[in-house]
Scaffold this motif. Structure first.
Motif, short mmCIF file in Angstrom:
data_model
loop_
_atom_site.label_atom_id
_atom_site.label_comp_id
_atom_site.label_asym_id
_atom_site.label_seq_id
_atom_site.Cartn_x
_atom_site.Cartn_y
_atom_site.Cartn_z
N THR A 2 0.87 -1.68 0.12
CA THR A 2 0.04 0.26 -0.39
C THR A 2 1.24 1.00 -0.04
OG1 THR A 2 -1.90 -1.55 1.19
CG2 THR A 2 -2.23 1.38 1.34
N LEU A 61 1.48 6.78 -6.57
CA LEU A 61 0.93 8.29 -6.87
C LEU A 61 0.64 8.98 -6.77
CD1 LEU A 61 -2.31 6.25 -5.51
CD2 LEU A 61 -1.90 6.52 -7.41
N ARG A 105 -2.75 12.72 -10.95
CA ARG A 105 -4.49 12.09 -10.91
C ARG A 105 -4.89 12.78 -9.84
NH1 ARG A 105 -4.36 6.18 -10.72
NH2 ARG A 105 -3.39 6.40 -13.32
N LEU A 109 -5.95 15.88 -1.65
CA LEU A 109 -6.74 14.18 -1.37
C LEU A 109 -5.95 13.31 -0.88
CD1 LEU A 109 -8.20 12.27 -2.23
CD2 LEU A 109 -8.02 12.20 -5.22
N ILE A 158 -5.57 10.54 1.79
CA ILE A 158 -4.88 9.09 1.83
C ILE A 158 -3.78 8.48 2.42
CG2 ILE A 158 -7.14 8.98 0.03
CD1 ILE A 158 -5.02 8.70 -1.72
N ASP A 174 -11.17 3.28 5.26
CA ASP A 174 -10.10 3.54 5.37
C ASP A 174 -8.55 3.78 4.55
OD1 ASP A 174 -10.94 1.62 4.80
OD2 ASP A 174 -9.13 0.27 4.11
N LYS A 175 -7.42 4.28 4.71
CA LYS A 175 -7.04 4.48 3.39
C LYS A 175 -6.29 3.90 2.34
CE LYS A 175 -6.02 8.25 6.59
NZ LYS A 175 -5.47 8.86 7.10
N ALA A 176 -6.44 2.28 3.71
CA ALA A 176 -5.27 1.42 1.69
C ALA A 176 -6.51 1.58 0.73
CB ALA A 176 -5.80 -0.43 2.93
N ALA A 228 -8.30 3.17 -0.35
CA ALA A 228 -8.24 4.66 -0.90
C ALA A 228 -6.74 4.14 -1.74
CB ALA A 228 -7.99 6.30 -0.44
N VAL A 229 -5.87 4.15 -1.57
CA VAL A 229 -5.62 4.12 -2.10
C VAL A 229 -5.57 3.47 -2.79
CG1 VAL A 229 -2.28 3.19 -1.75
CG2 VAL A 229 -3.62 4.92 -0.11
N GLU A 230 -5.05 2.09 -2.68
CA GLU A 230 -5.48 0.83 -3.70
C GLU A 230 -6.43 1.05 -5.10
OE1 GLU A 230 -4.58 -2.27 -3.68
OE2 GLU A 230 -5.53 -3.00 -5.36
N MET A 289 -6.93 4.79 -5.99
CA MET A 289 -6.28 5.59 -6.53
C MET A 289 -5.03 4.43 -7.62
SD MET A 289 -7.81 8.83 -5.70
CE MET A 289 -6.63 9.06 -6.57
N GLU A 290 -5.12 3.68 -7.01
CA GLU A 290 -3.99 3.21 -7.58
C GLU A 290 -4.24 2.51 -9.10
OE1 GLU A 290 -2.84 -0.80 -7.22
OE2 GLU A 290 -0.71 -0.27 -8.50
N GLY A 314 -6.42 3.68 -10.74
CA GLY A 314 -6.84 4.37 -12.18
C GLY A 314 -7.38 5.21 -11.54
N PHE A 368 -11.58 10.43 -4.85
CA PHE A 368 -11.87 9.59 -3.75
C PHE A 368 -13.28 10.98 -2.60
CE2 PHE A 368 -12.15 6.91 -0.34
CZ PHE A 368 -11.76 5.44 -0.56
N ARG A 419 -14.09 1.36 9.90
CA ARG A 419 -13.16 0.93 9.81
C ARG A 419 -12.50 1.92 9.38
NH1 ARG A 419 -12.61 -2.91 3.69
NH2 ARG A 419 -14.92 -4.05 3.68
N ARG A 420 -12.35 2.94 9.19
CA ARG A 420 -11.50 4.07 9.67
C ARG A 420 -11.24 4.40 10.80
NH1 ARG A 420 -14.70 9.95 10.24
NH2 ARG A 420 -14.08 8.34 12.43
#
Lengths: 705, 132, 148
Positions: free
Chosen positions: A285, A292, A297, A302, A306, B98-100, B102-104, B106-107, B109, B113, C99-100
């Protein structure tokens, strides 16, 4: 980066100035050379011209001399030769001046034309050769050719004489204009040289200035570099730049070495930095996130929101062969160049202590919650009493839950719950203390504290009750534990005694069947505990408690607990004080329960300090239960009744036993609730006596139902 | 700024928007709340499979994408859409905070978010950012 | 033992939904413990949790409340399906919030929706449940947290 750019510009300017200097010098020299060449040829021409201007005179003289010689029959060879030389030089020089001198002047043109006129006249003279004389006896005379020769000379001499002035003036004018031309060229050369020298000076000065500022800027850049180094050395956060290959740049802050226990950061990839220190999926991750950052993007905000590395748990070698856990906080900022993201600036700080502190607090709380510290206390509690207590408490807590369940939206509705909650909790606490079940009493005490806190709050909402319901749940869980343990203990005791003793008479088996449990042991246990806790010596005499009808057991118990606590805390004096008052060292507390008319009568009496009506009034005023005016006009009887008012307590300090200011309120409320009456009589310094009258038990049970 | 650019550059050029969410309410809410004149909602879908069908049919420029959906979740769907049309801009609208995740996303494409629940303003800001 | 922060996370997830979706905050009544069998309203959105905690969390609301909520959201479809959708979304939000805050420790299921006369709410015997009344306008719904 800015410093470097400016420096580059300065270097370019300096180099430009040097080139310009060389160019200017070159051009000046070239022009100077051309001018000098021009001057040299001008000077040659000038020499020629100044010589030339003498020729007409010389030519005239020579012709005159030749004529005279011919007339006087003197030797002419020498003169002829000189004339020929002069004509030849005249001819050559004027041609040279006209063609090579590059001098275009009207005078020269005219002079050349005039000279052209000389030539046909001079040609026959120059062509003459031979002897101009013939010797006769009479002397020498001109020969035939001599006569012709003489004629020609005379003609030429006349022409020359006639023209000499004019030709001389023309040639002089040519000389003067040549002079002017030469001195003009010389002046230009001087000017050129002066200009060149000046330009050279200016450029050299400019170059010197630029060089100087460059040195100064280099010094400033060096200082800036040093400062950056100092900052990187001392700053407590770890800072580094990541390049597009996710590798750490050469500049990073010292703090990184402490954070990661290494110092080989330059060129290290971010992945390697975290590898084996975080779980693989976390690393994946993290790397996705870093990638990123390079894309366009997502906007900065943002990306910030994240960031998955805001609190990263990493495992480090602790230097003793083991592992330790640290918590790091990473922040990322994109550094933009002209072609998008150039670097990513990362800051790392070790937030381990913050995180651990938070965790410790949480664990400490959980530990306290989980503590089951009552085993010892329970061993001393009669199982039947304990069972009865647990039942009562269960009911009490259900009542508390029912109070909570009551729909509420406004502050007033929420506030209304507090009084009821407090009373129920207080009476549970009293019983728990009486049985010496401290783990329960403490928990209830904390709940009571919460209620007290809420009473002080300005605006109540449902959120304020969240901690309470959690504590309530915890208390229920604890009670379940206690019950389980009690069951096991009973089983243990039963197997130990194996029925050798006759089982203790229980309420159900007691003859008559109408009486409830015997409160005597509970009260004795409580008296002992209170005496210990408050260092008071008193003897409790109980009578008739075995005959309390079942429906009244709980009420009588609540009342007695409260009154006994009041006596122990407020009533009975310390031994020394008693001795001074000529009372026996050990105080006496007497409880008597008996039938009276249709109902029952409970008398509670101690031989303590009694209650001062004035002290009650003062306390009530202090607690804003009544106003000073009300107090002043209050008689003794009304003053004594203050003790039954809600929120009243004469003890300042809040302890587990008294001073909650609701105790006698609970007693009075319960008694009234059963249709009974309560009264108090006192003699300051001598005694306090409470008398409670209860109706017949049947009436009570119907009232309860 | 972004809005002005799109308007200015292409006049009344229409951007096609596909809304993917398993909740009807949420689909209608997004459709109703977005305030961009140049956006034209060309379709809605309730799961990943439907989203792909609609994508083929409507060729949208922008997609709002829920993550937790029955039959092909949002994350997988994002990958497929980006493969089909790399220029498509995807706004993830999910309750998964959760951040993971969001990152996923974004990754895979996604371009933005937005967490559920959201206000109209938050939605429009997120869309504006997506169009810039 | 359930911690206060955990309970607060669930509560905030719920009240936040009302505030954001309908621009009108919900308040909570005083919380209490469930006694007896679970009691639900017309529609119930439920998530189950495993990991550090085990159990369920659900939001249960009467049709009347959901109708007003939908109106406030400018919805004009008040069908059964839409109601289910709505409680599902609330549960989804609660799950997202959890979850957050506890993503590391909790495994949270995709929300499911229960509706009808006597829905079966999963309840482990002996498990204590916290009931938090969610008051919004004149209506009242319940958030039930049943975790060990």
């Amino acid at each position: 980066m800015n410093v470097a750019g400016a420096d580059r510009n300065r270097r370019l300017i300096t180099a430009g100035a040097g080139t310009a200097l060389a160019l200017v010098m070159g051009l000046a020299l070239l022009a100077g050379f051309r001018l000098a060449t021009q001057i040299r040829s001008s000077i040659t021409a000038l020499q020629t011209a100044s010589e030339l201007q003498t020729y007409p005179g010389v030519l005239t003289q020579q012709l005159t001399a030749l004529r005279q010689r011919l007339e006087t029959r003197e030797y002419t060879g020498q003169a002829h030769a000189e004339l020929a030389g002069t004509v030849g030089r005249f001819n050559g020089d004027i041609r040279q001046l006209a063609t090579r001198g590059k001098l275009q002047s009207a005078q020269l043109q005219e002079a050349v034309q005039m000279w052209q006129a000389y030539r046909p006249v001079l040609a026959p003279i120059l062509a003459f050769s031979g002897e101009p004389y013939v010797d006769t006896d009479a002397g020498s005379s001109l020969s035939e050719s001599g006569k012709l020769y003489y004629g020609n000379v005379r003609q030429a001499q006349l022409l020359a004489k006639q023209n000499v002035g004019r030709l001389h003036r023309l040639l002089s004018a040519v000389t003067r204009s040549l002079e002017a031309q030469t001195s003009g060229a010389a002046a230009r050369l001087r000017a050129l040289l002066s200009g060149g020298v000046l330009a050279a000076f200016v450029l050299a000065a400019a170059a010197a200035y630029l060089q100087l500022t460059r040195i100064r800027h280099e010094r400033a850049a060096r200082e800036a570099q040093e400062q950056t180094r100092d900052i990187l050395k001392t700053v407590r956060e770890g800072f580094f730049l990541l390049d597009a290959d996710y590798k750490i740049g050469s500049v990073w802050s010292e703090a990184l070495t402490h954070i990661f226990d290494r110092s080989d950061f330059a060129g290290l990839s971010f992945e390697k930095l975290l590898e084996n220190r975080v779980p693989p999926n976390t690393l994946a991750t993290a790397m996705k996130y870093i990638k990123l950052l390079w894309g366009d993007r997502a906007h900065e905000n943002l990306m910030k929101s994240i960031n998955p590395l805001g609190q990263l748990e990493i495992s480090m070698d602790n230097g003793r062969g083991g592992k330790e856990t640290r918590y790091l906080q990473f922040d990322f900022h994109r550094v933009l160049g002209p072609k998008g993201v150039k670097h990513v600036l990362c800051s790392v700080s070790d937030i381990t202590s913050n995180v651990l502190l938070a965790k410790e607090l949480q664990e400490a709380q959980e530990n306290a919650n989980a503590q089951v510290d009552m085993m010892v206390g329970m061993m001393h509690v009669d199982p039947l009493q304990l069972g009865s207590f647990l039942d009562t408490t269960q009911t009490g807590l259900q009542l508390i839950n029912a109070i909570l369940k009551e729909p509420a939206r406004t502050d007033a509705e929420f506030r209304k719950k507090l009084g009821g909650l407090f009373r129920e909790l207080h009476s549970i606490k009293g019983e728990a203390s009486a049985l010496n079940l401290m783990s329960i009493a403490q928990r209830v005490h904390r709940l009571e504290d919460m209620v007290s806190e809420l009473k002080k709050k300005a605006e109540l909402s449902g959120n304020d009750f969240l901690p309470m319901v959690l504590k309530l749940d915890e208390l229920l869980a604890h009670l379940r534990g206690v019950r389980e343990m009690a069951t096991r203990l009973t089983a243990l005791k039963d197997s130990a005694t194996s029925g050798a003793d006759a089982p203790r008479s229980s309420a159900a088996e007691r003859p008559g069947g109408r009486s409830g449990e015997d409160l005597t042991p509970t009260m004795q246990a409580l008296a002992e505990k209170l005496g210990r806790d408050h260092r008071k010596a008193f003897r409790l005499t109980l009578s008739g408690l075995a005959n309390v009808p079942a429906p009244y057991v709980a009420t009588v118990k609540d009342c007695l607990i409260q009154m006994l606590r009041n006596s122990a805390v407020h009533g009975i004096e310390p031994c020394e004080a008693r001795r001074a008052l000529a009372k026996s060292d050990v105080g006496a507390v007497r409880v008597d329960f008996r039938r009276s008319g249709d109902g029952y009568e409970l008398v509670f009496e101690d031989d303590g300090a009694g209650i001062s009506p004035q002290a009650l009034k003062d306390a009530a005023v202090r607690k804003s239960i009544i106003t000073a005016e009300e107090a002043a006009s209050m008689d003794t009887r009304s003053a004594m009744a203050l003790i039954f008012r809600p929120g009243f307590s004469t003890q300042e300090e809040v302890t587990m036993d008294a001073g909650r200011g609701v105790g006698m309120d609970v007693v009075a409320r319960t008694v009234y609730g059963l249709g009974g009456k309560i009264g108090v009589s006192t003699n300051p310094g001598r005694f306090t006596r409470f008398k409670i009258v209860l109706p017949a038990a049947e009436a009570a049970s119907s009232a309860v139902a | 700024m972004s809005v002005g650019q799109v308007n200015g550059a292409g006049g009344r050029r229409s951007l096609k928007l596909l809304i993917v969410d398993d909740s009807n309410i949420m689909r209608r809410r997004i459709e109703r709340s977005q305030q961009f004149e140049e956006l034209e909602v060309v379709g809605t879908a309730g799961n990943g499979i439907e989203a792909l069908e609609m994508f083929h049919k409507t060729d949208p420029d922008m997609v709002t994408m829920d993550l937790t959906m029955p039959q092909m979740d949002g994350i997988e769907c994002i990958s497929k859409l980006v493969q089909l049309k790399p220029a498509v801009r995807i706004l993830v609208i999910s309750a998964l905070a959760d951040k993971a995740t969001a990152v996923e996303a974004m990754e895979r494409g996604a371009n933005g978010f937005l967490n559920k629940p959201f206000t109209d303003r938050q939605l429009n800001e997120a869309i504006a950012e997506l169009m810039s | 033992m359930l911690r206060e922060e955990e309970l607060k996370t669930f509560v905030e997830g719920t009240t936040n939904y009302f505030e954001v979706a309908a621009q009108q905050p919900a308040t909570i009544g005083s919380p209490y413990l469930m006694e007896g069998a679970p009691q639900v309203h017309d529609y119930t959105g439920i998530i189950s949790i495993s990991g550090k905690r085990e159990g369920v969390v659900y939001f249960t609301a009467p049709r009347a409340m959901l109708t007003v909520l939908l109106m406030k959201m400018q919805e004009n479809d008040f069908s059964h399906e839409t109601m289910r959708d709505l409680v599902g979304e609330v549960a989804n939000t609660i799950s997202g919030n959890a979850r957050r805050d506890f993503g590391r420790d909790f495994v949270i299921s995709v929300p499911s929706v229960l509706a009808g006369e006597k829905p079966e709410v999963p309840q482990k015997p002996g498990q204590r449940s916290f009931i938090i009344p969610i008051n919004w306008r004149s209506h009242s719904a319940k958030l039930v947290v049943s975790l060990t």
